[in-house]
Every structure is written in structure tokens, then in C-alpha cells.
Scaffold this motif. Sequence first.
Motif, PDB file in Angstrom:
ATOM      1  N   ALA A  54       0.760  -1.129   0.029  1.00 26.86           N
ATOM      2  CA  ALA A  54      -0.007   0.098  -0.067  1.00 26.86           C
ATOM      3  C   ALA A  54       0.899   1.271  -0.131  1.00 26.86           C
ATOM      4  N   ARG A  55       0.196   2.413   0.054  1.00 26.50           N
ATOM      5  CA  ARG A  55       0.967   3.681  -0.047  1.00 26.50           C
ATOM      6  C   ARG A  55      -0.032   4.545   0.948  1.00 26.50           C
ATOM      7  N   SER A  56       0.616   5.692   1.308  1.00 29.57           N
ATOM      8  CA  SER A  56      -0.013   6.531   1.985  1.00 29.57           C
ATOM      9  C   SER A  56      -0.801   7.715   1.188  1.00 29.57           C
ATOM     10  N   SER A  57      -2.097   7.723   1.198  1.00 33.73           N
ATOM     11  CA  SER A  57      -2.841   8.785   0.497  1.00 33.73           C
ATOM     12  C   SER A  57      -2.380  10.092   0.583  1.00 33.73           C
ATOM     13  N   ASP A  58      -2.128  10.359   1.942  1.00 28.68           N
ATOM     14  CA  ASP A  58      -1.466  12.019   2.195  1.00 28.68           C
ATOM     15  C   ASP A  58      -0.359  12.124   1.653  1.00 28.68           C
ATOM     16  N   LEU A  59       0.721  11.484   1.561  1.00 30.88           N
ATOM     17  CA  LEU A  59       1.940  11.852   1.075  1.00 30.88           C
ATOM     18  C   LEU A  59       2.024  12.298  -0.514  1.00 30.88           C
ATOM     19  N   GLY A  60       2.253  13.579  -0.561  1.00 31.90           N
ATOM     20  CA  GLY A  60       2.185  14.128  -1.933  1.00 31.90           C
ATOM     21  C   GLY A  60       0.974  14.991  -2.346  1.00 31.90           C
ATOM     22  N   TYR A  61       0.225  14.823  -1.422  1.00 31.14           N
ATOM     23  CA  TYR A  61      -1.255  15.317  -1.738  1.00 31.14           C
ATOM     24  C   TYR A  61      -1.066  16.799  -1.604  1.00 31.14           C
ATOM     25  N   GLN A  62      -1.465  17.592  -2.567  1.00 34.59           N
ATOM     26  CA  GLN A  62      -1.553  19.167  -2.661  1.00 34.59           C
ATOM     27  C   GLN A  62       0.060  19.627  -1.837  1.00 34.59           C
ATOM     28  N   GLY A  63       1.216  18.695  -2.273  1.00 33.93           N
ATOM     29  CA  GLY A  63       2.320  19.044  -1.701  1.00 33.93           C
ATOM     30  C   GLY A  63       2.622  18.467  -0.471  1.00 33.93           C
ATOM     31  N   TYR A  64       1.625  18.025   0.292  1.00 36.28           N
ATOM     32  CA  TYR A  64       1.815  17.420   1.689  1.00 36.28           C
ATOM     33  C   TYR A  64       3.043  16.547   1.821  1.00 36.28           C
ATOM     34  N   SER A  67       3.527  10.923   5.421  1.00 32.62           N
ATOM     35  CA  SER A  67       2.899  10.079   5.284  1.00 32.62           C
ATOM     36  C   SER A  67       1.479   9.981   6.176  1.00 32.62           C
ATOM     37  N   ILE A  68       1.521  10.775   7.217  1.00 33.31           N
ATOM     38  CA  ILE A  68       0.434  10.768   8.044  1.00 33.31           C
ATOM     39  C   ILE A  68       0.289  12.072   8.840  1.00 33.31           C
ATOM     40  N   CYS A  69      -0.506  12.212   9.543  1.00 28.54           N
ATOM     41  CA  CYS A  69      -0.884  13.635  10.239  1.00 28.54           C
ATOM     42  C   CYS A  69      -0.788  13.160  11.620  1.00 28.54           C
ATOM     43  N   THR A  70      -0.063  14.082  12.504  1.00 27.18           N
ATOM     44  CA  THR A  70       0.103  13.894  14.096  1.00 27.18           C
ATOM     45  C   THR A  70      -0.324  14.959  14.539  1.00 27.18           C
ATOM     46  N   SER A  71      -1.252  15.193  15.583  1.00 24.99           N
ATOM     47  CA  SER A  71      -1.510  16.157  16.113  1.00 24.99           C
ATOM     48  C   SER A  71      -1.360  16.280  17.834  1.00 24.99           C
ATOM     49  N   VAL A  72      -0.410  16.617  18.402  1.00 23.04           N
ATOM     50  CA  VAL A  72       0.065  16.871  19.760  1.00 23.04           C
ATOM     51  C   VAL A  72      -0.791  17.775  20.690  1.00 23.04           C
ATOM     52  N   ASN A  73      -1.063  17.394  21.749  1.00 21.17           N
ATOM     53  CA  ASN A  73      -1.903  18.041  22.573  1.00 21.17           C
ATOM     54  C   ASN A  73      -2.855  19.086  21.866  1.00 21.17           C
ATOM     55  N   ASP A  74      -2.560  20.501  21.864  1.00 17.27           N
ATOM     56  CA  ASP A  74      -3.388  21.364  21.319  1.00 17.27           C
ATOM     57  C   ASP A  74      -3.339  21.557  20.130  1.00 17.27           C
ATOM     58  N   VAL A  75      -2.645  20.913  18.907  1.00 16.58           N
ATOM     59  CA  VAL A  75      -2.817  20.916  17.715  1.00 16.58           C
ATOM     60  C   VAL A  75      -4.158  20.249  17.505  1.00 16.58           C
ATOM     61  N   ILE A  76      -4.977  21.155  16.808  1.00 13.07           N
ATOM     62  CA  ILE A  76      -6.229  20.480  16.773  1.00 13.07           C
ATOM     63  C   ILE A  76      -6.351  19.312  15.478  1.00 13.07           C
ATOM     64  N   VAL A  77      -5.661  19.709  14.474  1.00 17.70           N
ATOM     65  CA  VAL A  77      -5.944  18.629  13.403  1.00 17.70           C
ATOM     66  C   VAL A  77      -4.770  19.025  12.439  1.00 17.70           C
ATOM     67  N   ILE A  92      -1.151  13.920  24.899  1.00 18.25           N
ATOM     68  CA  ILE A  92      -1.802  13.198  24.099  1.00 18.25           C
ATOM     69  C   ILE A  92      -1.635  13.437  22.510  1.00 18.25           C
ATOM     70  N   VAL A  93      -1.826  12.432  21.727  1.00 23.15           N
ATOM     71  CA  VAL A  93      -1.372  12.426  19.999  1.00 23.15           C
ATOM     72  C   VAL A  93      -2.279  11.798  19.378  1.00 23.15           C
ATOM     73  N   ASN A  94      -3.003  12.499  18.325  1.00 24.44           N
ATOM     74  CA  ASN A  94      -3.741  11.703  17.551  1.00 24.44           C
ATOM     75  C   ASN A  94      -3.033  11.405  16.099  1.00 24.44           C
ATOM     76  N   VAL A  95      -3.059  10.210  15.839  1.00 25.06           N
ATOM     77  CA  VAL A  95      -2.271   9.921  14.382  1.00 25.06           C
ATOM     78  C   VAL A  95      -3.289   9.536  13.435  1.00 25.06           C
ATOM     79  N   ASP A  96      -3.559  10.271  12.346  1.00 20.53           N
ATOM     80  CA  ASP A  96      -4.360  10.386  11.312  1.00 20.53           C
ATOM     81  C   ASP A  96      -3.712   9.679   9.926  1.00 20.53           C
TER      82      ASP A  96
END
Length: 161
Positions: A54-64, A67-77, A92-96
Motif C-alpha cells: 500500500a501507500r499513503s494517500s496523504d504523501l504528496g497530496y497538494q504537496g503534503y 505519510s500521516i498527520c500527527t496532532s500533539v496536545n493542543d494541535v487540533i488537526v 496526547i497525540v492523534n495519528v491520522d
Amino acid sequence: MLSSVYAPKDFKRLRVVGDLVARCFDYITPYIKAGISTGEIDRLVAGFLRENGARSSDLGYQGYPKSICTSVNDVIVHGIPSDDVILHDGDIVNVDLTAEYKGFHGDASRMFMIGHVSDKARELVQTCQDALNAAIAITNKAEILRTKISFLFKIFFIYGR
């Protein structure tokens, strides 16, 4: 009733990529603890996806750039992983992550509590999980979006004091 854009065989493929995303979370879970960087979490996910065809859908999307998004503590998204962002006890960390496998995409996120988190952080994580569970419980083909949103606002109001 809404019509489906998927053929019946497509649902099997969607379940396969959804399962792959779930297995990726299970793979990275033991690594997510104090001392790891969000950049290392990104590399773990990228490696797992690659090893599973598989591959990350995020990597390269509109220049991102990751491969993931990580939101730590007060980083909302949609925080961008970095070797400079190290997880600490109490974070606390959200991995998207969104993966593409054979033309189908699976998208999910998971919240992690690092070590001993504050009561306030634990309550936030639990409230969000409760709201998600409540939304899933009322989801069916007969429900309309307005009803779901109204219900979620009630849940947030009850817990939001």
C-alpha cells in the motif's frame, strides 16, 4: 435513499483497505510512547504500508510532505510529523492516516495517551470517544445529517461544562 457509487465487489476492497489501516495502527501502537518523535511514527507507518503493498494517500497530496498527520496536545488537526516533535509523558497525540491499496482508500485516526496524562486530557479523549460512539450508534440509512449533528452538539454540551 442515497444511491451508492460503489459496486457490491467494491465493498470487499474497501473492507480490505480498512483492515490494513487498522493493522497499521496495531503495528505502531507499541512504539508510541514517551521519547519517540512524530517523524519516527511517520516512518513506521510508511514502512508498514510499503511492506503491505500500500501507500499513503496523504504523501504528496497538494504537496503534503509526510505519510500521516500527527496532532500533539493542543494541535487540533493535521499536524505535520517532525523529528523535532518528541512525545513526552502526559502528552496526547492523534495519528491520522489514509492508505491507498489497489485503488481504494481507507482513512482513520487513533488517539494515544502517553504515560500519565492529566484528568482534563483523559476527559477530553473520553468525551471525543463517547461522541464518536454515539454518532455510530445512531447511524443508519434513514437518519439525516441534521439529526446526527444535533445529537453530537447535545453530547458535547453535556460533557462540555
